[in-house]
Design a protein around this motif. Structure first.
Motif, mmCIF file in Angstrom:
data_model
loop_
_atom_site.group_PDB
_atom_site.id
_atom_site.type_symbol
_atom_site.label_atom_id
_atom_site.label_comp_id
_atom_site.label_asym_id
_atom_site.label_seq_id
_atom_site.Cartn_x
_atom_site.Cartn_y
_atom_site.Cartn_z
ATOM 1 N N ASN A 63 28.159 3.031 -5.610
ATOM 2 C CA ASN A 63 27.185 2.900 -4.528
ATOM 3 C C ASN A 63 25.823 2.390 -4.958
ATOM 4 O O ASN A 63 24.977 2.114 -4.124
ATOM 5 N N VAL A 64 25.568 2.267 -6.259
ATOM 6 C CA VAL A 64 24.258 1.757 -6.677
ATOM 7 C C VAL A 64 24.360 0.314 -7.175
ATOM 8 O O VAL A 64 23.384 -0.224 -7.693
ATOM 9 N N MET A 65 25.502 -0.310 -7.015
ATOM 10 C CA MET A 65 25.709 -1.643 -7.571
ATOM 11 C C MET A 65 25.988 -2.655 -6.465
ATOM 12 O O MET A 65 26.631 -2.348 -5.458
ATOM 13 N N ASN A 66 25.486 -3.883 -6.665
ATOM 14 C CA ASN A 66 25.828 -4.935 -5.720
ATOM 15 C C ASN A 66 27.106 -5.633 -6.192
ATOM 16 O O ASN A 66 27.649 -5.351 -7.266
ATOM 17 N N VAL A 67 27.579 -6.544 -5.373
ATOM 18 C CA VAL A 67 28.872 -7.188 -5.610
ATOM 19 C C VAL A 67 28.907 -7.912 -6.960
ATOM 20 O O VAL A 67 29.865 -7.771 -7.725
#
Length: 205
Positions: A63-67
């Motif tokens: 949940n703290v990472m982008n694609v």
């Protein structure tokens, strides 16, 4: 090399267990598994990850990472201790994002995506490992018909243009018969059958 093996069978037949065993995540109940003439248990985790990339059905919480960050994780076996990405790493990541048509999602938070989009991103993380053998457990589970057709084209590109070996499990006989070079069907009581797609057209029970 350059072929796709589908592993088929009903729930509980052992498809996922087989793939986890091939992936060095579960020890064999008996016997041993060799890859390139060397038993898989004798590989270090990093060396094995350079040869085999795996996408299982488990959905990680990222949940703290982008694609783009999630996809970039797949380069870990090839990076330095600090995980620094060099020019080659970034090129492979960008090419994979383009292959999967994810350019418009790169900055979106992974946990905000739909199930189908998450599956695609995790596939991207698997592909950027750039291993010769790719193992996928139920990769089409959350895909609608257009996305399955798109995934079929991705498989075709990987085996025809990059000479990858792909082993994947599925419940979708129609998809398997259209895309497999060979199939392994796991039946009841340890029975199995391996053959070409045409060997299974009238034997889907």
């Amino acid at each position: 090399e350059g072929e796709i093996l589908f592993v088929m069978g009903s729930n509980g037949s052992g498809k996922s267990t087989l793939l986890k065993t091939l992936s060095n995540l579960t020890p064999p109940l008996s016997g041993s598994i060799s890859l390139k003439g060397k038993e898989t248990r004798d590989y270090s985790s990093i060396d094995f990850a350079k040869k085999v990339s795996v996408l299982l059905t488990d959905k990680p919480n990222l949940n703290v990472m982008n694609v783009k960050e999630v996809i970039s994780l797949g380069r870990f076996p090839h990076t330095s201790f600090w995980g620094s990405l060099n020019t080659k790493d970034k090129k492979i990541i960008d090419e994979t994002i383009e292959l999967l048509k994810l350019q418009h999602l790169t900055k979106k938070n992974y946990n905000t995506l739909s199930d189908g989009q998450k599956q695609k991103v995790l596939l991207g993380r698997t592909l950027v490992q750039n291993s010769p053998l790719i193992i996928l457990d139920e990769p089409t589970s959350f895909l609608d018909v257009p996305r399955k057709n798109e995934f079929s084209e991705i498989l075709k590109f990987l085996v025809e243009k990059q000479n990858k070996t792909i082993i994947l499990s599925s419940h979708d006989w129609d998809f398997a018969l259209k895309n497999a070079h060979s199939l392994l069907f796991l039946g009841a009581n340890g029975h199995y059958k391996k053959g070409l797609p045409e060997d299974f057209y009238f034997n889907q029970d």
